[in-house]
Motif scaffolding. Structure first.
Motif, PDB file in Angstrom:
ATOM      1  N   THR A 182      -3.650  -2.245  -9.925  1.00 58.24           N
ATOM      2  CA  THR A 182      -3.436  -1.611  -8.585  1.00 58.24           C
ATOM      3  C   THR A 182      -4.943  -1.233  -8.225  1.00 58.24           C
ATOM      4  OG1 THR A 182      -3.246   0.527  -9.575  1.00 58.24           O
ATOM      5  CG2 THR A 182      -1.374  -0.679  -9.144  1.00 58.24           C
ATOM      6  N   TRP A 235     -10.624   5.933  -1.368  1.00 57.21           N
ATOM      7  CA  TRP A 235     -10.881   7.226  -0.605  1.00 57.21           C
ATOM      8  C   TRP A 235     -12.147   7.131   0.058  1.00 57.21           C
ATOM      9  CZ3 TRP A 235     -10.658   7.364  -5.697  1.00 57.21           C
ATOM     10  CH2 TRP A 235     -11.985   7.742  -6.565  1.00 57.21           C
ATOM     11  N   ILE A 248      -5.779   9.361   0.097  1.00 55.23           N
ATOM     12  CA  ILE A 248      -5.949   8.417  -1.000  1.00 55.23           C
ATOM     13  C   ILE A 248      -4.880   7.510  -1.247  1.00 55.23           C
ATOM     14  CG2 ILE A 248      -6.374   8.400  -3.774  1.00 55.23           C
ATOM     15  CD1 ILE A 248      -6.909  11.213  -3.618  1.00 55.23           C
ATOM     16  N   VAL A 249      -5.219   6.453  -0.945  1.00 54.31           N
ATOM     17  CA  VAL A 249      -4.124   5.252  -0.960  1.00 54.31           C
ATOM     18  C   VAL A 249      -4.312   4.391  -2.272  1.00 54.31           C
ATOM     19  CG1 VAL A 249      -3.954   5.279   1.507  1.00 54.31           C
ATOM     20  CG2 VAL A 249      -5.498   3.696   0.528  1.00 54.31           C
ATOM     21  N   ARG A 250      -3.228   3.695  -2.554  1.00 52.73           N
ATOM     22  CA  ARG A 250      -3.208   2.875  -3.544  1.00 52.73           C
ATOM     23  C   ARG A 250      -2.593   1.467  -3.077  1.00 52.73           C
ATOM     24  NH1 ARG A 250      -2.196   3.481  -9.616  1.00 52.73           N
ATOM     25  NH2 ARG A 250      -1.763   5.583  -9.422  1.00 52.73           N
ATOM     26  N   ASP A 288       0.767   5.660  -0.072  1.00 49.87           N
ATOM     27  CA  ASP A 288      -0.145   6.887   0.188  1.00 49.87           C
ATOM     28  C   ASP A 288       0.002   7.838  -1.459  1.00 49.87           C
ATOM     29  OD1 ASP A 288      -0.919   6.398   2.651  1.00 49.87           O
ATOM     30  OD2 ASP A 288       1.041   7.486   3.361  1.00 49.87           O
ATOM     31  N   GLU A 289      -1.170   8.028  -1.888  1.00 50.58           N
ATOM     32  CA  GLU A 289      -0.957   9.050  -3.038  1.00 50.58           C
ATOM     33  C   GLU A 289      -1.323  10.457  -2.709  1.00 50.58           C
ATOM     34  OE1 GLU A 289      -0.634   8.563  -6.500  1.00 50.58           O
ATOM     35  OE2 GLU A 289      -0.345   6.487  -6.731  1.00 50.58           O
ATOM     36  N   GLN A 304       0.672  -1.275   0.099  1.00 47.21           N
ATOM     37  CA  GLN A 304      -0.010   0.006   0.049  1.00 47.21           C
ATOM     38  C   GLN A 304       0.627   1.210   0.165  1.00 47.21           C
ATOM     39  OE1 GLN A 304      -1.793   1.651   3.611  1.00 47.21           O
ATOM     40  NE2 GLN A 304      -3.881   0.885   2.711  1.00 47.21           N
ATOM     41  N   VAL A 355      -3.658  10.798 -10.070  1.00 42.86           N
ATOM     42  CA  VAL A 355      -3.663   9.567  -9.901  1.00 42.86           C
ATOM     43  C   VAL A 355      -3.701   8.788 -11.205  1.00 42.86           C
ATOM     44  CG1 VAL A 355      -4.391   7.376  -8.659  1.00 42.86           C
ATOM     45  CG2 VAL A 355      -4.622   9.570  -7.664  1.00 42.86           C
ATOM     46  N   VAL A 409      -7.002   2.224  -6.086  1.00 41.38           N
ATOM     47  CA  VAL A 409      -7.239   3.464  -5.111  1.00 41.38           C
ATOM     48  C   VAL A 409      -8.413   3.449  -4.235  1.00 41.38           C
ATOM     49  CG1 VAL A 409      -5.532   4.769  -6.744  1.00 41.38           C
ATOM     50  CG2 VAL A 409      -8.019   4.891  -7.024  1.00 41.38           C
ATOM     51  N   TRP A 425     -13.892   2.361  -3.877  1.00 43.45           N
ATOM     52  CA  TRP A 425     -12.674   1.768  -4.165  1.00 43.45           C
ATOM     53  C   TRP A 425     -12.789   1.455  -5.803  1.00 43.45           C
ATOM     54  CZ3 TRP A 425      -9.509  -1.482  -1.124  1.00 43.45           C
ATOM     55  CH2 TRP A 425      -8.614  -2.425  -1.919  1.00 43.45           C
TER      56      TRP A 425
END
Length: 536
Positions: free
Chosen positions: A483, A487, A339-341, A332-333, A330, A477, A485, A455
């Motif tokens: 992958t 939020w 926002i995580v990827r 962080d974007e 994981q 992004v 993402v 998601w």
């Protein structure tokens, strides 16, 4: 043998899977790939028709050559030739029977197989709306990615595998489509490109007179009277009797004379000329400019201090039993909104299964009318989508479970997995995923509350364009196959987080597949408890 091939091709055409046959082809590259196979089938059928015609002509040619020699000999000594009883018999036979057979051969229509195949396939062809939609997509890409007409015409785009170019006739067609939309800015650009390519010697069916006619009017509509007169004069040099051009020239001269009589001050005149010669592009809202900049990768850069707060990690879903021994990657974007990827979160095999399940069901993506609540298509959402339930496939069920494990949210109240494939210049302009205060009935039928989180799986790499951007905060992004993402759309208080307003940038080159899961409030009461603060 040739006839057998033609009918075999027709039979093959009848067996083609036309389950994807409907309009709006331009909104999905996935569906457009079926048109490639259709066109290939038609080419095979056309070549078989050509072979049949060539075979027919070859038979006629041999017959003509044989009779040419025979009649040359016979006409030199008719009586002597017919003195031979066999020659006399064969003459009777030829004229009574064989010439009739030749006539039947000449009259035989060899195109039946090809025409039958065309008739079958034509009902599944794109229509005028598709052609116009694809043309508008090119104009949209031109604006979003700041592409000049020459670059686009020559096909000099980043990441292309199969380079292609636009002919002068293609450019003329783009200009005409812009003209019908009263988009004189793009009309001018593409008519000028068509004219440029003709001036450079390109052989084309496009007519300079027609191009100049459209171009001069588009320029006039944008306020450049001097240039409009110059183009009209050039048109009249090519066609002095052109009725509309002669009328326009008289009108332009009249307007020009009135302007001179106005005795404007030199300052005013300079200002007016500047306004006339300025290339006028449609005014966009500040958000639109930010959106396009982000799509080009020109967005706001995060400060080094903020960047230091972004990390990558192995994540076990808050000690979820499935991921304790095999945590996922994981990163962080963005920080606010967070926002995580998740990397390598969906396999190629799972992606192909999801695409195969979705493809037969893809339909033009819709939006909810904010006033009526009815679902309708929109020019700012160019894609096709389908919905997949967990009970349909163990793969979809496994994906749903994975989302629940990694987000900690209950997916039983979530919407079905939505699969989307973007079309030519496919996009979804800035929007919110959650319902705002003025849309209290947006998800009333579902009975599961608002969309608490999103998601988003990226199921393909995109050669150029196609980013997911957040104009309010300046985040971009970029798609990366395999992958996902994630939020939150709502604060823990249940209030909407307006910084999550986002957009899917137009796909410049490539094919973009995504799938998303919208998770709802119901069922999350103890998984994500409310806070006392409205914005926390």
């Amino acid at each position: 043998m040739a006839f057998n091939k033609i009918w075999y091709t027709v039979a093959l055409g009848l067996l083609l899977p036309f389950s994807y046959a409907h309009t709006d082809f331009f909104t999905s590259i996935g569906h457009m790939t079926d048109l490639i196979n259709t066109e290939k089938d038609l080419v095979v059928s056309l070549k078989d028709y050509i072979k049949a015609e060539e075979s027919k002509l070859e038979q006629i040619k041999k017959w003509a050559e044989k009779l040419d020699q025979l009649t040359d000999t016979a006409t030199k000594d008719p009586e002597g030739f017919l003195g031979h009883p066999v020659n006399a018999f064969k003459l009777m036979k030829r004229l009574n029977t064989e010439w009739g057979e030749l006539e039947s051969l000449v009259l035989k229509d060899m195109s039946d197989g090809f025409i039958s195949n065309m008739t079958i396939q034509r009902q599944f062809f794109p229509n005028d709306e598709d052609q116009t939609g694809a043309a508008k997509a090119l104009l949209r890409l031109q604006d979003t990615y700041n592409l000049d007409t020459d670059t686009l015409s020559r096909g000099n785009l980043p990441g292309v595998k199969h380079k292609s170019f636009l002919t002068a006739e293609d450019c003329f067609e783009l200009g005409k489509i812009a003209y019908t939309e009263a988009d004189y800015y793009h009309t001018e650009l593409w008519m000028e490109q068509a004219l440029k390519q003709l001036d450079e010697g390109e052989v084309s069916s496009a007519d300079k007179v027609y191009i100049l006619d459209y171009l001069s009017y588009a320029v006039y509509q944008q306020g450049d009277l001097g240039k409009a007169m110059m183009l009209t004069k050039r048109l009249l040099e090519l066609d002095p009797e052109h009725q509309r051009a002669n009328g326009n020239m008289k009108y332009f001269e009249y307007i020009m004379a009135k302007e001179k009589e106005a005795n404007k001050s030199s300052t005013d005149s300079e200002d007016q000329m500047e306004k006339e010669t300025e290339v006028k592009k449609k005014d966009y809202l500040p958000e639109r400019r930010k959106y396009e900049m982000l799509c080009r990768g020109e967005g706001l850069k995060m400060t080094p201090r903020r960047q230091k707060r972004l990390f990558c990690r192995y994540y076990d879903g808050n000690r979820n039993p499935r991921y304790i021994l095999g945590p996922v990657k994981q990163e962080d974007e963005w920080d606010k909104p967070r926002i995580v990827r998740f990397l390598d979160i969906i396999s190629d095999e799972e992606i192909e299964t999801v695409k195969e399940l979705a493809k037969p069901r893809l339909r033009r993506a819709t939006i909810s009318n904010p006033i009526t609540g009815a679902l309708e298509t929109a020019h700012y959402r160019i894609s096709k989508s389908a919905w997949l339930s967990g009970y349909e496939s163990p793969v979809v069920s496994r994906i749903n479970t994975r989302i629940q494990d990694l987000t900690g949210l209950d997916v039983s109240t979530a919407e079905e997995l939505q699969v989307a494939n973007y079309g030519v210049g496919g996009q979804y302009e800035p929007h919110f995923d959650f319902a705002r205060a003025n849309e209290p009935d947006a998800f009333k039928e579902l009975g599961t509350g608002n969309r608490i989180a999103t998601w988003l799986f990226y199921m393909s790499d995109v050669s150029a364009g196609g980013a997911t951007v957040f104009p309010e905060v300046g985040a971009s992004v970029w798609p990366k196959k395999g992958t996902a993402v994630f939020w939150y759309n709502l604060f823990p208080s249940g209030e909407g987080d307006y910084s999550t307003r986002h957009a899917a940038c137009p796909v410049l080159v490539g094919n973009k597949w995504v799938s998303n899961k919208w998770l709802h409030e119901r069922g999350q009461e103890f998984r994500r408890p409310c806070t006392l603060s409205e914005l926390e």
